[in-house]
Design a protein around this motif. Structure first.
Motif: not given
Lengths: 269, 315
Positions: A129, A131-132, A210-216, A219, A228-229, B213-215, B224
């Motif tokens: 998997x 994504x993320x 940010x769209x494909x991998x997300x935001x953590x 990681x 941005x955040x 993820x924190x969007x 998502x």
């Protein structure tokens, strides 16, 4: 003397006309630097979110650059040396990720490698998997940044004189030896320039990530995402990372230009 | 040569001047509200409303032309677009909808934008308009509420049936970032749940451990989950619009763990179309209007009675 005046006026007006855009481009960067004080930047450098973002960014951007190097060199050589039907289309396709909005790239990657994606659904069956994950960050960066290296390498290979390669071949060198001992050394500086551009672009990648991998954090939260955040939560972190990115990008571009200026006529980058 | 230079300068000046005037209307439409749910609609509508904003206050005394400028929270975009359409066809009225984050709308109204109605996502931003003297104190009415829900993809890959399941290992949970109101509310929900006997004390910690993820905004969370990339997400109930209702399932979060956002609506006191504005507000509060809001996932009171604001936590 009278003949000099129009010329001087000409240059003066040019300078005046250049001023608005130059100011517009430089002022925000100056504002960024003025807004921070060096001490707080240095102090924040040690904070976990900042450290995590920086190390993740450096790691993923370097991996993306390596992928671009190993996977992109054959592509560039092929396109530079071999004309075939559809070469123009292929060439344009490689340009595409550079001009596409990165968000489009992110969506495209998601519906390709996501859990329900074109390829991702089969990967999911094998328990893979993407994504993320940090791997998704690397993929996103490679997608948008690799073309910079491929295009630079194509240009570099095209500049190498065919006679030199042919001479080496006549002397008994295998095609791989010709490539390794003639082509690459002759195009080294431009290849290096392309790699650095790719690395810098990967470092700044935001939309596709940010769209494909997300935001953590730790990681998938690279420097641009943290900026941005962080902008909404902690302006200090955002400013610190912005200045680091700014300084890094400036240094990188400056060095590249110096390297290239030694071997290639100016104005090509 | 100098002649060319001069004409060049003229062009540059003209360009700069036109840029300057067009940016006047932009503030309301830039920096996207993280809470915005109907971004596409809001961008289009907001640019239309930007024109009205450049008209100095108070609203143009053009007589009762039957046109209303409705400033509504971005999360209302879907519901209010439909409400406006129905109201227009029932009356000889034209509604111009300006969707943006409530805080932006409040600022626009404060700065004298020609609005007739303000529908805010919270009381705090309506209070800004009241303080600015554009809305009469006590004229606002709560017309809808929003609440958090847990959503999962229709095929429910993590087999979630109850809120406790969010703490199961290997659930891929997506939340909005803490800076986004809905992300903040989601953390509140987890904190409250951890204090209840039905949940383990480590509930919040376990659930946060599942976050992949924190969007950046609530819409990204929704997408998502709808794409089945994530196993679950926390969004507003109004985000589960009719269009996505078929793609996601929902687990309701009980009231005691939820943050209920109350939406007040009020006429702008200096509106030249006060009568028509009153009619539209009445329509929003009517059973018909409330049905539309319910369809878009808002919580409305059963019956025609006006909901009381006292039972509602202010976000």
């Amino acid at each position: 003397m009278p003949s000099r005046r129009p010329v001087r006026t000409w240059w003066l007006s040019l300078a005046l006309l250049s001023a608005p855009l130059l100011l517009f481009l430089c002022l925000p960067l100056v504002a960024l630097v003025l807004r921070i004080d060096l001490l707080s930047v240095l102090m924040r450098l040690g904070e976990p979110p900042v450290v995590q973002a920086i190390s993740l960014s450096l790691l993923t951007a370097s991996l993306a650059t390596l992928i671009a190097l190993f996977a992109g060199t054959p592509v560039a050589y092929l396109l530079a040396r071999w004309s075939f039907r559809g070469r123009g289309v292929l060439d344009t396709l490689i340009d595409l990720p550079m001009v596409l909005p990165p968000s489009v790239a992110g969506i495209a990657l998601l519906i390709t490698f996501g859990r329900r994606g074109l390829v991702g659904q089969y990967l999911a069956e094998w328990g893979v998997s993407l994504a993320f994950t940090s791997a998704a960050v690397v993929l996103a960066q490679t997608f948008v940044a690799a073309p910079f290296y491929v295009k630079a390498a194509m240009g570099a290979f095209a500049r190498v004189e065919r006679e030199l390669e042919q001479a080496a071949a006549i002397d008994g060198a295998s095609p791989l030896q010709v490539f390794r001992l003639v082509t690459v050394p002759l195009s080294r500086t431009m290849l290096l320039g392309g790699l650095v551009m790719t690395w810098a672009r990967a470092l700044g990648e935001f939309g596709a990530t940010i769209i494909f991998a997300g935001n953590l954090p730790g990681r998938t939260q690279t420097m641009p995402l943290a900026i941005y955040l962080g902008f909404e939560l902690d302006l200090g972190v955002a400013l610190t990372l912005s200045v680091i990115l700014l300084a890094t990008s400036f240094a990188v571009l400056f060095v590249v230009k110096r390297i290239l200026a030694q071997s290639v006529p100016s104005g090509s980058l | 040569m100098t002649r060319y230079a001069r004409s060049f300068v003229m062009v540059v000046i003209a360009t700069l001047a036109s840029c300057g005037s067009s940016t006047q209307g932009v503030p309301g439409t830039t920096s996207a509200d993280m809470n915005a749910t109907q971004t596409v609609a809001s961008v289009g509508q907001a640019s239309a409303a930007a024109d009205t904003q450049s008209v100095p206050s108070p609203a143009t005394p053009a007589g009762n032309t039957g046109a209303l400028n409705v400033f509504a929270a971005a999360s209302l975009a879907g519901a209010f677009t439909e409400l406006a359409k129905q109201f227009e066809s029932a009356n000889t009225a034209m509604l111009r909808l300006n969707f943006a984050g409530s805080q932006q709308l409040a600022q626009q109204i404060k700065e004298g934008a020609a609005a007739d109605i303000f529908a805010s996502a919270n009381q705090r931003q309506l209070a800004v308009a009241i303080e600015a003297g554009r809305v009469g104190a006590g004229t606002q009415q709560i017309f809808a509420r929003n609440r958090l829900v847990v959503i999962y993809p229709q095929d429910n890959p993590a087999q979630l049936t109850q809120l406790q399941d969010l703490a199961k290992p290997n659930v891929k949970l997506v939340l909005a970032a803490e800076a986004v109101p809905v992300g903040e509310y989601a953390l509140d929900f987890l904190t409250k749940a951890s204090e209840l006997p039905e949940y383990s004390a480590a509930y919040k910690q376990s659930v946060l451990g599942n976050v992949v993820s924190y969007e950046e905004n609530v819409k990204a969370v929704l997408t998502k989950v709808a794409l089945s990339e994530a196993d679950a997400g926390v969004v507003y109930s109004s985000d589960v619009s009719p269009e996505v209702a078929g793609q996601v399932g929902r687990i309701d979060i009980p009231d005691e763990l939820n943050t209920l956002a109350a939406y007040p609506i009020a006429p702008i006191s200096d509106s030249p179309n006060a009568e028509l504005a009153g009619q539209f507000i009445e329509y929003v509060l009517s059973p018909e209007g409330q049905d539309v809001l319910a369809k878009y996932g808002f919580i409305v009171d059963d019956g025609a009675g006006q909901p009381t604001a006292s039972s509602v936590k202010q976000p």
